[in-house]
Design an enzyme around this catalytic site. Sequence first.
Site, PDB file in Angstrom:
ATOM      1  N   TYR A  36       0.813  -1.215   0.000  1.00  0.00           N
ATOM      2  CA  TYR A  36       0.000   0.000   0.000  1.00  0.00           C
ATOM      3  C   TYR A  36       0.848   1.267   0.000  1.00  0.00           C
ATOM      4  CZ  TYR A  36      -4.644  -1.996   0.815  1.00  0.00           C
ATOM      5  OH  TYR A  36      -5.848  -2.636   0.691  1.00  0.00           O
ATOM      6  N   LYS A  42       3.024 -15.298   2.816  1.00  0.00           N
ATOM      7  CA  LYS A  42       3.284 -16.012   1.556  1.00  0.00           C
ATOM      8  C   LYS A  42       4.790 -16.265   1.515  1.00  0.00           C
ATOM      9  CE  LYS A  42       1.854 -17.594  -2.471  1.00  0.00           C
ATOM     10  NZ  LYS A  42       0.968 -18.751  -2.635  1.00  0.00           N
ATOM     11  N   ASP A  64      -3.043 -18.228   0.707  1.00  0.00           N
ATOM     12  CA  ASP A  64      -4.007 -18.912  -0.165  1.00  0.00           C
ATOM     13  C   ASP A  64      -4.745 -19.999   0.611  1.00  0.00           C
ATOM     14  OD1 ASP A  64      -1.512 -20.161  -0.057  1.00  0.00           O
ATOM     15  OD2 ASP A  64      -1.473 -20.742  -2.174  1.00  0.00           O
ATOM     16  N   ASP A 108      -6.676  -6.995   4.164  1.00  0.00           N
ATOM     17  CA  ASP A 108      -7.798  -6.344   3.476  1.00  0.00           C
ATOM     18  C   ASP A 108      -8.694  -7.415   2.852  1.00  0.00           C
ATOM     19  OD1 ASP A 108      -9.332  -4.291   2.225  1.00  0.00           O
ATOM     20  OD2 ASP A 108      -8.214  -4.613   0.362  1.00  0.00           O
ATOM     21  N   ASP A 136     -12.694  -8.971   4.217  1.00  0.00           N
ATOM     22  CA  ASP A 136     -13.939  -8.970   3.433  1.00  0.00           C
ATOM     23  C   ASP A 136     -14.477 -10.397   3.318  1.00  0.00           C
ATOM     24  OD1 ASP A 136     -13.716  -6.179   2.811  1.00  0.00           O
ATOM     25  OD2 ASP A 136     -14.590  -6.526   0.834  1.00  0.00           O
TER      26      ASP A 136
HETATM   27  C1  IPM Z   1     -10.611  -0.983   3.615  1.00  0.00           C
HETATM   28  C2  IPM Z   1     -10.625  -0.423   2.203  1.00  0.00           C
HETATM   29  C3  IPM Z   1      -9.409   0.449   1.979  1.00  0.00           C
HETATM   30  C4  IPM Z   1      -8.177  -0.440   2.077  1.00  0.00           C
HETATM   31  C5  IPM Z   1      -9.387   1.259   0.670  1.00  0.00           C
HETATM   32  C6  IPM Z   1     -10.636   2.040   0.465  1.00  0.00           C
HETATM   33  C7  IPM Z   1      -8.206   2.175   0.646  1.00  0.00           C
HETATM   34  O1  IPM Z   1     -10.724  -1.450   1.271  1.00  0.00           O
HETATM   35  O2  IPM Z   1     -10.607  -0.188   4.576  1.00  0.00           O
HETATM   36  O3  IPM Z   1     -10.665  -2.207   3.766  1.00  0.00           O
HETATM   37  O4  IPM Z   1      -7.809  -1.096   1.092  1.00  0.00           O
HETATM   38  O5  IPM Z   1      -7.588  -0.471   3.154  1.00  0.00           O
HETATM   39 MN    MN Z   2     -11.168  -3.371   2.157  1.00  0.00          MN
END
Ligand code: IPM
Ligand code: MN
Length: 358
Positions: A140, A191, A223, A247, A251
């Site tokens: 990042y 990884k 993975d 990240d 999700d």
């Molecule tokens: C999160 C989001 C952010 C990230 C983006 C919007 C920069 O996906 O907070 O999970 O990748 O950290």
């Molecule tokens: Mn995110």
Amino acid sequence: MTQRILILPGDGIGPEIVAEAIKVMQVFKDEGIDLDWSIGLIGGVAVDEEGAPYPESTRQAAHNCDAILLGAVGSPKHEGLPRNLRPERGLLDLRKDLDLFANLRPTIVFEELAHASPLKKDSIAGLDLLILRELTGDIYFGQPRGRRRTSDGAEEAFDTMHYSVPEIERIARIGFEAARRRSGRLCSVDKENVLETSRLWREVMIRVGSDYPDVSLSHMYVDNAAMQLLRNPKQFDVLVTGNMFGDILSDESAMLAGSIGLLPSASLNARSKGLYEPIHGSAPDLAGKGLANPLAMILSVGMMFRYTFDRIDLAQRIDSAVRSVLAAGLRSPDIAVSGEKAITTAAMGDAVVSALRS
Ligand code: IPM
Ligand code: MN
Ligand code: NAD
């Protein structure tokens, strides 16, 4: 002592879910808790009004408050802008500027919602998982990055994945401390079979682990971790990982709980100053329609009371209020399944408020 909160609603559904978080804070304020909040700009709205996604006024306010609540950033309107003007850049700058390196992303499966997950109820019921994501390093922020021409004229783009020993050490310690307070198990996700950064990551995890003989440390390739999270999530208690892997895995873990609209987060620096935000984004598909689930945002307020204000009692009241509205059968559209009636963002916030007041 007055607790000063900077509220950054941001874009898309951000303002709608933040409005519900404010209602919740008002309950405590009415009870005499000394909270004082102000509203600031970040993301696309900040670009529109101030010409930058993390304007100087917001930077100063962020440094002068005790905690920050953020809705979400990002909008289709701003997608074509150069990288330094993208709404997402504002969030990344805020995290970096305040050195908020430790991102706690808990996934808790509410009993009442176990059927809302696409996974089998047995595999997720009772799940309480913490993903600890390093938030200010990795690909990042690594330099160099950019675009150039190769010697034979082709256009190419590049990012740099980067971790230093101190960066890994400090997130490792947070991971071991969290594991110590919980089940005593820490799984580090990397990884290492491919990446130099991951080799260093694993070495440092093992070295720091020698200071925590009571915590059992394991390692897993990312993975496999992505697969194991779906196959048998209860094998995990605390996962610690880098910025990008965290990240993606967080999700994914949202689907264990049933919806990304349920997952809060805390991003802390070494002084426990915190940024509190849902893990989801600005959901442009839902914006302005009253369809967004405000619970991730409201639970983020709970995390603020827990981690920055040291008011675990208030955090627990928020958690129980959320549980009670779910137990009463109230559902936003994202968690309404098989004919359950859904209510609006505001109605969900009002229900949490009445549970808190009762
Ligand atoms: C999160 C989001 C952010 C990230 C983006 C919007 C920069 O996906 O907070 O999970 O990748 O950290
Ligand atoms: Mn995110
Ligand atoms: P998203 O998280 O905004 O949406 C993904 C899916 O989840 C969509 O179907 C959306 O409708 C749903 N969803 C998200 N939040 C919800 C909620 N509270 N209630 C019900 N459903 C919800 O991710 P995306 O679509 O990949 O990105 C949209 C924008 O948000 C982009 O600009 C992206 O960069 C940004 N983003 C910002 C953050 C942040 O501010 N922390 C995080 C992720 C994405």
